[in-house]
Enzyme design. Structure first.
Site, short mmCIF file in Angstrom:
data_model
loop_
_atom_site.label_atom_id
_atom_site.label_comp_id
_atom_site.label_asym_id
_atom_site.label_seq_id
_atom_site.Cartn_x
_atom_site.Cartn_y
_atom_site.Cartn_z
N ASP A 291 0.70 -1.26 0.11
CA ASP A 291 -0.13 0.07 0.09
C ASP A 291 0.74 1.42 0.04
O ASP A 291 1.94 1.29 0.26
CB ASP A 291 -0.97 0.04 1.30
CG ASP A 291 -2.08 -0.93 1.02
OD1 ASP A 291 -2.05 -1.84 0.31
OD2 ASP A 291 -3.03 -0.71 2.05
N HIS A 435 3.71 -2.37 3.15
CA HIS A 435 3.89 -1.00 2.56
C HIS A 435 5.13 -0.87 1.64
O HIS A 435 6.19 -0.95 2.22
CB HIS A 435 3.77 -0.21 3.52
CG HIS A 435 2.20 -0.13 4.41
ND1 HIS A 435 2.14 -0.96 5.36
CD2 HIS A 435 1.15 0.76 4.17
CE1 HIS A 435 1.00 -0.62 5.86
NE2 HIS A 435 0.27 0.25 4.89
NI NI Z 1 -2.56 2.96 3.31
#
Ligand code: NI
Length: 479
Positions: A291, A435
């Protein structure tokens, strides 16, 4: 004696006369007969001919009309002159073949009919622009059989090269051709049903083949059209069957460039070409998801994935997409998937519907601008969503993808910890959250891939894991 001598003479005179009379009669008969034969010959074979070239009703196309008539037959044919010799020859060859079949069928009869046999050939141009032209030739002939023959030929041409554009060229892949074939079969079946219905699915499958629809014409600006000759795909009594399949019903399968020049249709942005559901999934698969990117470490991550034949899904923020469009494109080119993570990393449940849609749309637009591909997946930031948010996602065509394993890689910026958490969470069908904006995470991925592979799992994209996803639906893993 004189008398006896005369008598044979007397007798011989009438005899000679009779010979003369007979020969005269024979001669007269012969003259009469040959006159009759000549008359017959004349009426059968004296043909008046006329060839005229003039304007057609189509711009920059002229017609050469050929007319012939005798007491045996009439012939009227229109040949198109389109400005491209190859196109004209293709049409002419088809028309001349029909004319030759026509002549053959009455030459075989060898007698003068009560009314002359009839051939009428004409053409239509249902579509043309600067680049392409569709042509339909319709030939009808009546030699007093059970049915007049109704023939048709149709093509779409490249006006520059004179080559035909085949139906299969319209589509990105075989899936489009198959969808069209199914649609044409259904149309023929329903046409026949309206005429009384004698065809079974098997009959239609036998006559409406890929070959039968190898050529097409553009009709009414929006339709992929076919003109099937009578008796070619359905009973002769059904006549010529005109089938039109709206191009928009196959829009996602059409090649955008060609579709744009042939059909007056609004092209949607292409949906992400999702790899088909992997047969080994979910039992032997997990999905790595990243992400908040793309960012400065994303290319490194793409290289690691690619070198290890692993794939992942990236949930991107709009501004980062706008800043790194080539990275997003590269991710897709390598077989990864890209989804929407909103524009401002907003907590969607706190926003109005209009604001939620704006968050989604802005990022969708950025992704489309970067890749030409419209996403189908949304990851709500913080996993924060409710029924209303999912309904908004549905309106935007997005499925919501949550996760089953949280590596908390934003909290612990330590590659070993990230690797351990990812690997310990690996289960059949798991969706693992990470991430790609943290270098510690990106550096953990060689360990993640190696360890998860050792457990017997493949690392796949969300769509490989889940198969088709449903807009508005929420997924935590594949079960
Ligand atoms: Ni996020």
């Amino acid at each position: 004696m004189k008398q006896t001598k005369r008598q044979p003479r007397r007798q011989s005179h009438p005899f000679r006369r009779r010979i003369i009379t007979l020969s005269t009669l024979a001669l007269l008969l012969l003259i009469g007969l040959s006159g009759f034969v000549y008359y017959q010959y004349k009426t059968q074979h004296t043909v008046s001919r006329e060839d005229v070239t003039g304007d057609s009703k189509y711009k920059n196309i002229t017609s050469t009309t050929k007319k012939e008539s005798s007491s045996v037959y009439t012939l009227t044919v229109e040949y198109p002159n389109t400005g491209n010799q190859k196109i004209d020859q293709t049409a002419r060859a088809a028309i001349d073949q029909d004319v030759s079949d026509y002549r053959g069928s009455f030459d075989a009869k060898g007698s003068v009919p009560a009314t002359p046999f009839v051939f009428h050939g004409s053409y239509q141009v249902p579509f043309m622009n600067d680049a392409y032209l569709s042509l339909v030739v319709t030939d009808m002939y009546d030699v007093h059989g059970a049915h007049p023959a109704q023939l048709s030929h149709f093509w779409t041409f490249d006006r520059k090269t004179g080559e035909t554009i085949s139906t299969s060229q319209l589509f990105k892949n075989n899936k489009g051709s198959e969808a069209l074939l199914a649609a044409v079969r259904a149309a023929v079946k329903s046409y026949d049903a309206n005429k009384g219905g004698v065809l079974t699915d098997a009959d239609v499958a036998e006559t409406v083949t890929a070959d039968a629809i190898a050529d097409f014409v553009v009709m009414d600006a929006n339709d992929i059209g076919f003109e099937f000759a009578s008796g070619s795909v359905a009973p002769e009594s059904d006549g010529v069957i005109s089938v039109k399949i709206p191009a928009k019903t196959l829009i996602s399968e059409l090649k955008p460039e060609l579709a744009k020049s042939l059909f007056d249709v609004e092209l949607p942005v292409a949906e992400q070409p999702t790899a088909a559901h992997d047969a080994d999934c979910p039992a032997k698969c997990v999905a790595l998801t990243f992400d908040d990117g793309p960012g400065r470490y994303t290319e490194q991550l793409l290289t690691t994935l690619s070198q290890n034949h692993a794939h992942a899904t990236f949930f991107t923020l709009g501004p980062n997409v706008a800043a790194n469009p080539s990275t997003v494109k590269h991710a897709i080119e390598l077989g990864n998937e890209v989804g929407n993570h909103t524009w401002s990393h907003a907590q969607l449940s706190t926003l109005s519907d209009a604001q939620v849609m704006l968050e989604i749309e802005r990022t969708n637009n950025a992704l489309v601008a970067a890749t030409g591909v419209k996403p189908t997946l949304l990851r709500p930031p913080y996993g924060d969503a409710n029924a209303r948010v999912y309904a908004d996602a549905q309106k935007e065509g997005l499925a919501a993808i949550q996760w089953s394993v949280d590596t908390r890689d934003w909290q612990d910026r330590n590659s070993d910890i990230v690797c351990t958490r990812a690997v310990s969470g690996a289960r059949p069908g798991a969706i693992i959250l990470m991430h790609d904006i943290h270098p510690t995470t990106v550096n953990a991925i060689p360990c993640v891939i190696k360890s998860i592979s050792a457990l017997g799992y493949k690392m796949v994209t969300i769509h490989q894991l889940l198969g088709d996803t449903q807009p508005g639906k929420v997924y935590f893993s594949a079960k």
